[in-house]
Every structure is written in C-alpha cells, then in structure tokens.
Enzyme design. Structure first.
Site, PDB file in Angstrom:
ATOM      1  CE1 TYR A 141     -50.181 -78.589  19.078  1.00  0.00           C
ATOM      2  CE2 TYR A 141     -52.442 -79.024  19.756  1.00  0.00           C
ATOM      3  CZ  TYR A 141     -51.523 -78.251  19.073  1.00  0.00           C
ATOM      4  OH  TYR A 141     -51.941 -77.144  18.388  1.00  0.00           O
ATOM      5  NE  ARG A 185     -57.161 -68.162  34.418  1.00  0.00           N
ATOM      6  CZ  ARG A 185     -55.874 -67.861  34.314  1.00  0.00           C
ATOM      7  NH1 ARG A 185     -55.063 -68.648  33.607  1.00  0.00           N
ATOM      8  NH2 ARG A 185     -55.383 -66.788  34.895  1.00  0.00           N
ATOM      9  CG  ASN A 231     -61.716 -69.768  28.981  1.00  0.00           C
ATOM     10  OD1 ASN A 231     -61.880 -68.648  29.477  1.00  0.00           O
ATOM     11  ND2 ASN A 231     -60.540 -70.381  29.018  1.00  0.00           N
ATOM     12  CG  LEU A 237     -57.976 -66.210  26.108  1.00  0.00           C
ATOM     13  CD1 LEU A 237     -58.354 -67.058  27.324  1.00  0.00           C
ATOM     14  CD2 LEU A 237     -58.831 -64.940  26.060  1.00  0.00           C
ATOM     15  CE  LYS A 282     -53.075 -75.122  28.788  1.00  0.00           C
ATOM     16  NZ  LYS A 282     -52.281 -74.341  29.760  1.00  0.00           N
TER      17      LYS A 282
HETATM   18  N1  LIG Z   1     -52.478 -74.692  14.539  1.00  0.00           N
HETATM   19  C1  LIG Z   1     -51.511 -74.145  15.232  1.00  0.00           C
HETATM   20  O1  LIG Z   1     -50.392 -73.885  14.735  1.00  0.00           O
HETATM   21  C2  LIG Z   1     -51.773 -73.784  16.677  1.00  0.00           C
HETATM   22  C3  LIG Z   1     -50.865 -72.961  17.365  1.00  0.00           C
HETATM   23  C4  LIG Z   1     -51.162 -72.622  18.689  1.00  0.00           C
HETATM   24  C5  LIG Z   1     -52.311 -73.113  19.286  1.00  0.00           C
HETATM   25  N2  LIG Z   1     -53.170 -73.954  18.605  1.00  0.00           N
HETATM   26  C6  LIG Z   1     -54.368 -74.529  19.244  1.00  0.00           C
HETATM   27  O2  LIG Z   1     -55.154 -73.490  19.800  1.00  0.00           O
HETATM   28  C7  LIG Z   1     -55.333 -73.723  21.190  1.00  0.00           C
HETATM   29  C8  LIG Z   1     -55.472 -72.399  21.934  1.00  0.00           C
HETATM   30  O3  LIG Z   1     -54.332 -71.590  21.769  1.00  0.00           O
HETATM   31  P1  LIG Z   1     -53.189 -71.418  22.895  1.00  0.00           P
HETATM   32  O4  LIG Z   1     -53.220 -72.572  23.844  1.00  0.00           O
HETATM   33  O5  LIG Z   1     -51.939 -71.128  22.157  1.00  0.00           O
HETATM   34  O6  LIG Z   1     -53.586 -70.070  23.593  1.00  0.00           O
HETATM   35  P2  LIG Z   1     -54.839 -69.506  24.435  1.00  0.00           P
HETATM   36  O7  LIG Z   1     -55.902 -70.534  24.552  1.00  0.00           O
HETATM   37  O8  LIG Z   1     -55.142 -68.179  23.886  1.00  0.00           O
HETATM   38  O9  LIG Z   1     -54.162 -69.221  25.814  1.00  0.00           O
HETATM   39  C9  LIG Z   1     -53.854 -70.174  26.756  1.00  0.00           C
HETATM   40  C10 LIG Z   1     -53.219 -69.416  27.925  1.00  0.00           C
HETATM   41  O10 LIG Z   1     -54.179 -68.507  28.465  1.00  0.00           O
HETATM   42  C11 LIG Z   1     -54.423 -68.828  29.827  1.00  0.00           C
HETATM   43  N3  LIG Z   1     -55.880 -68.678  30.048  1.00  0.00           N
HETATM   44  C12 LIG Z   1     -56.854 -69.555  29.705  1.00  0.00           C
HETATM   45  N4  LIG Z   1     -58.070 -69.083  30.045  1.00  0.00           N
HETATM   46  C13 LIG Z   1     -57.859 -67.876  30.640  1.00  0.00           C
HETATM   47  C14 LIG Z   1     -58.734 -66.911  31.201  1.00  0.00           C
HETATM   48  N5  LIG Z   1     -60.058 -67.099  31.232  1.00  0.00           N
HETATM   49  N6  LIG Z   1     -58.190 -65.778  31.705  1.00  0.00           N
HETATM   50  C15 LIG Z   1     -56.852 -65.578  31.669  1.00  0.00           C
HETATM   51  N7  LIG Z   1     -55.968 -66.461  31.148  1.00  0.00           N
HETATM   52  C16 LIG Z   1     -56.474 -67.614  30.626  1.00  0.00           C
HETATM   53  C17 LIG Z   1     -53.938 -70.243  30.017  1.00  0.00           C
HETATM   54  O11 LIG Z   1     -53.432 -70.440  31.299  1.00  0.00           O
HETATM   55  P3  LIG Z   1     -54.054 -71.604  32.264  1.00  0.00           P
HETATM   56  O12 LIG Z   1     -53.918 -72.906  31.542  1.00  0.00           O
HETATM   57  O13 LIG Z   1     -53.185 -71.504  33.499  1.00  0.00           O
HETATM   58  O14 LIG Z   1     -55.482 -71.206  32.510  1.00  0.00           O
HETATM   59  C18 LIG Z   1     -52.805 -70.359  29.004  1.00  0.00           C
HETATM   60  O15 LIG Z   1     -51.600 -69.832  29.566  1.00  0.00           O
HETATM   61  C19 LIG Z   1     -54.095 -74.545  21.564  1.00  0.00           C
HETATM   62  O16 LIG Z   1     -54.199 -75.152  22.827  1.00  0.00           O
HETATM   63  C20 LIG Z   1     -54.032 -75.475  20.394  1.00  0.00           C
HETATM   64  O17 LIG Z   1     -55.018 -76.497  20.511  1.00  0.00           O
HETATM   65  C21 LIG Z   1     -52.905 -74.273  17.303  1.00  0.00           C
END
Ligand SMILES: NC(=O)c1ccc[n+]([C@@H]2O[C@H](COP(=O)([O-])OP(=O)(O)OC[C@H]3O[C@@H](n4cnc5c(N)ncnc54)[C@H](OP(=O)(O)O)[C@@H]3O)[C@@H](O)[C@H]2O)c1
Length: 261
Positions: free
Chosen positions: A54, A236, A240, A191, A230
C-alpha cells in the site's frame, strides 16, 4: 464509554485479541490519508490494516506516533507481498521501521507465493513470530487446500485468512471450513463489491434506522467475520464503526445471505 471499548474482539492464538472492526488503508496515503487515519482513530478504530504494497506504512506510523495512544492500544496488521517471498526478514524489518514499532500484531502473506515457496514462507513467518516481531501470523487470499498444506507441513494453522467477503460472495461452506481449522476470517471489500441500493439492504436499514452500508458491516459481525472497511470521508469513517447499537435478527441475516449470487 468509547466505541473502541465496545468493539468485540476475536481471540487469536498466543493470547492476541483482534478487534473485529478494522480500518482499511488501501489508497489511504499522503496528507489526505493521514487525515483519514486521524479521523479513524478519533472515531474509535483500534485496528489498522496496512500492507507493504500500500506504500503507506510511514503514514500509519506517523499518525500513530502523534496520536497519544500507547502502542498496545492499537492492533496493527501489515502484509508481505508475494514477490518478496524469500526476503521475509528484510521486508518485515522495513515495515517495522516505517511503522515505527518493534512488532506488528498481525503479519500476513498478502497473496499465495509461487507454489514451491508456500511452505518456506510460512516457516519463516512462524520463526519471525517466535522472535517476537509479529504477535500473530496469518495469510490472505489462500484457499482451504493451501491452508491445509501449511498445517500439514508445520502443525500450525494461520491465525487469520483475510479474504474478500461481502453479501454477494456469501459462502457458508467456506466460513465453516475456516472455523473447523481454527482460522479467523477477516473480510475485505465489504462495501465496494455490494449494491447498496438493493431493496433487501435498504429495507433492513430502514427498519433499524441505519444505512445499507451499516447493515452490510453488521452482517459481517453477525457471522463472526472481522470486517475491514476503508473510507476517506470523516462521516462515513464514523458511521462504519457505529455498528454496536443495533443487531440483525437471524431472519435478516438469512435475507442478506440470500443476496449471494
Ligand atoms: N488482502 C487483500 O488482498 C485486500 C484486498 C483489498 C482490500 N484489503 C483491505 O481491506 C480494506 C477494505 O476493503 P476496500 O478498501 O477494498 O473496500 P471497502 O472498504 O469495501 O470499500 C471502500 C469504498 O467504499 C466507499 N465507502 C466507504 N464507506 C462507505 C459508506 N458508508 N457508504 C458508501 N460507500 C462507502 C469508499 O469511498 P470513500 O473513501 O469515498 O468513502 C471506498 O470507495 C482495504 O482498505 C484493505 O485494507 C485487502
């Protein structure tokens, strides 16, 4: 009482307790990233999920150092890129330097490495854990078959498998397989991969006076899955983690489960 005090935790081997709501930091970088991290700590998150890949470990370290929180108040996860297989020790040392800490709470293999490296990487993870550089070690994006190979070779299961997990990907057998092996599941992208306008989610949300996003995140907790989420937006970020003043009934959980395709 703060939200942080109320967030439930999962027991990992070695007496390690992992808070079940973690702040995801993929794309959380630089000045805006540090602001998001400060907002997350202020909102009560005490579990931060980062990774070598990251490119933000120094941002995480900077915010933690200036937060006034003691090191043992925040659960920190980082991850080894599979391309660094064979260079585990140096990679973890670089992570620790950037994070400004002597140890991480959880160190994960980010993706399965080349097949011939699967067991050697795991052995090195166990050795570095035994040296105290990581309190617990685990994997990410591993299949149950790959986890079984680690257990067979070393007698030690990963403490955690971090996998993509959202209503559309609900898989009861996969969850049960992890439970049977004593591997805690962390769910990422809850999400991003969900249609938050789905009538099932909007109806359940309205019944509890919460948002569809909160329903999805709470659904993870109902299944015993540690949720990683995230956001870069303070409102948010706060919403969350605000998941503890309502719960889903078994019927509501089943309706969300049924969104699986
Ligand atoms: N191990 C792996 O291979 C792997 C892969 C992917 C992710 N991860 C980890 O998991 C974490 C979470 O997954 P992710 O970041 O992929 O996806 P996520 O948390 O499901 O989604 C983040 C997205 O959702 C939006 N969001 C956040 N809160 C919201 C809400 N209350 N309502 C509507 N939209 C919302 C965010 O936009 P805004 O920022 O504009 O709010 C962002 O675009 C990552 O940050 C990372 O640490 C690990």
């Amino acid at each position: 009482m703060t939200e942080a005090a109320a967030v439930p935790a999962v027991d990992l081997p070695g007496g390690v307790r992992m808070p079940m709501i973690g702040f995801g930091t993929w794309l959380v970088r630089g000045k805006a990233g540090r602001e998001a991290l400060r907002a997350a700590l202020a909102a009560g998150y005490r579990h931060i999920d980062t990774a070598t890949m990251y490119g933000n470990e120094a941002d995480v370290g900077h915010v933690l150092a200036s937060s006034g929180l003691a090191r043992d108040e925040v659960f920190i996860t980082t991850k080894l890129p599979s391309g660094k297989a064979g260079r585990e020790r140096a990679t973890l040392a670089a992570s620790l330097r950037a994070l400004g800490t002597e140890y991480v709470d959880l160190w994960l293999v980010h993706w399965p490495p080349q097949d011939r490296m699967l067991i050697p990487v795991w052995r090195e993870f166990l050795a570095l854990r035994d040296e105290g550089r990581a309190r617990a070690v685990g994997v990410s994006n591993y299949s149950l078959a790959q986890i079984d190979r680690l257990i067979k070779a070393t007698g030690e299961a990963p403490a955690v498998n971090q996998i993509t997990w959202s209503p559309g990907r609900y898989d009861a057998a996969l969850l049960k397989g992890h439970q049977e092996r004593g591997v805690a599941v962390e769910g990422y992208s809850p999400l991003k991969r969900t249609n938050l306008a789905s009538p099932v989610l909007t109806e359940i949300a309205a019944a509890h006076g919460v948002t569809p996003a909160q329903v999805v995140l709470r659904w993870d907790l109902e299944h015993g899955v540690t949720v990683l989420v995230k956001s870069a937006q303070p409102e948010r970020i706060a919403a969350n983690i605000d998941l503890l003043r309502f719960s889903l009934s078994p019927d509501e959980v089943a309706r969300v489960d049924a969104l699986a395709r």
